[in-house]
Design a protein around this motif. Structure first.
Motif, PDB file in Angstrom:
ATOM      1  N   LEU A  27       0.840  -1.201   0.000  1.00 32.49           N
ATOM      2  CA  LEU A  27       0.000   0.000   0.000  1.00 32.49           C
ATOM      3  C   LEU A  27       0.874   1.250   0.000  1.00 32.49           C
ATOM      4  N   TRP A  28       1.903   1.244   0.849  1.00 33.94           N
ATOM      5  CA  TRP A  28       2.785   2.421   0.967  1.00 33.94           C
ATOM      6  C   TRP A  28       3.509   2.676  -0.362  1.00 33.94           C
ATOM      7  N   THR A  30       2.435   1.832  -3.362  1.00 32.75           N
ATOM      8  CA  THR A  30       1.430   2.311  -4.327  1.00 32.75           C
ATOM      9  C   THR A  30       1.097   3.779  -4.096  1.00 32.75           C
ATOM     10  N   GLN A  75      -5.979  -6.972   3.152  1.00 27.46           N
ATOM     11  CA  GLN A  75      -6.083  -6.115   1.960  1.00 27.46           C
ATOM     12  C   GLN A  75      -6.546  -4.727   2.389  1.00 27.46           C
ATOM     13  N   ARG A 102      -5.520   3.935  -0.239  1.00 30.54           N
ATOM     14  CA  ARG A 102      -5.201   3.433  -1.580  1.00 30.54           C
ATOM     15  C   ARG A 102      -5.766   4.387  -2.624  1.00 30.54           C
TER      16      ARG A 102
END
Ligand SMILES: CC(C)(COP(=O)(O)OP(=O)(O)OC[C@H]1O[C@@H](n2cnc3c(N)ncnc32)[C@H](O)[C@@H]1OP(=O)(O)O)[C@@H](O)C(=O)NCCC(=O)NCCS
Length: 176
Positions: A27-28, A30, A75, A102
């Protein structure tokens, strides 16, 4: 497919498993690649981001950092962390750090929900106030102010983002 964000809740995770550790690091990466202002320039080496993510997960497991997750732990759609002050003079406060959602789930209220959850957690921990910092040259200080935070200071040129120096804005939320 992204679940309906507003039906989600944010929850505290005290003992993140390997799935969440991996998902948080991804996540980081992205969010950083999309230009998010969370500690790295957009082109930072992925290994550097993953290494810092792993250190944060270690801190959560050690109990020195609190993690709030939006969405499924394996997720996550967003995260935020609280670092309570260490030592008697700062034990009444925490820093709220690494707020990120996100990119394909932004703009649906998750960021606000994570901040609200962090404030609730801070209250449950008996804390009086939160501090957050935001990168200058973005709309982020205003994002916090619109959610009831007060800008209390600015460190000129305190952030180096690639070749650019940016101001660091400090924001405070008083719980009591
Ligand atoms: C900042 C962030 C967490 C907000 O999450 P979100 O889920 O999009 O936020 P919400 O849906 O609750 O709120 C959306 C509002 O925030 C505003 N907003 C989001 N990012 C913004 C930014 N960089 N600058 C100014 N406003 C911003 C939107 O314009 C929208 O405004 P509105 O309520 O007036 O329509 C998210 O955009 C994000 O992850 N950004 C990348 C990482 C980052 O920069 N984190 C900040 C660390 S200080």
């Amino acid at each position: 497919m992204v679940p309906e964000p507003l039906s989600l809740t944010a929850h505290v995770v005290a003992d993140p498993g390997t799935d969440l550790a991996e998902a948080f690091a991804s996540l980081w990466v992205t969010v950083t690649r999309a230009g998010g202002a969370v500690g790295f320039p957009a082109d930072a080496p992925e290994a550097d981001i993953r290494a810092l993510a792993a250190r944060m997960i270690d801190d959560v497991r050690a109990g020195t950092l609190r993690m709030v997750v939006a969405g499924e732990p394996a997720q996550p759609l967003g995260v935020v962390f609280l670092r309570p002050g260490a030592g008697p003079v700062v034990a009444h406060r925490a820093e709220m750090i690494r707020l990120m959602v996100r990119p394909d789930a932004q703009g649906s209220g998750l960021g606000t929900m994570l901040i609200d959850a962090a404030i609730r957690l801070a209250g449950d921990l008996g804390l009086d106030q939160l501090l957050a910092s935001a990168r200058g040259g973005t709309g982020l200080p205003g994002f916090y102010v619109a959610r009831g935070w007060t800008e209390v200071g600015c460190f000129p040129a305190a952030l180096r983002v690639g070749d650019e120096l940016r101001d660091e804005h400090w924001l405070q939320f008083r719980i009591r």
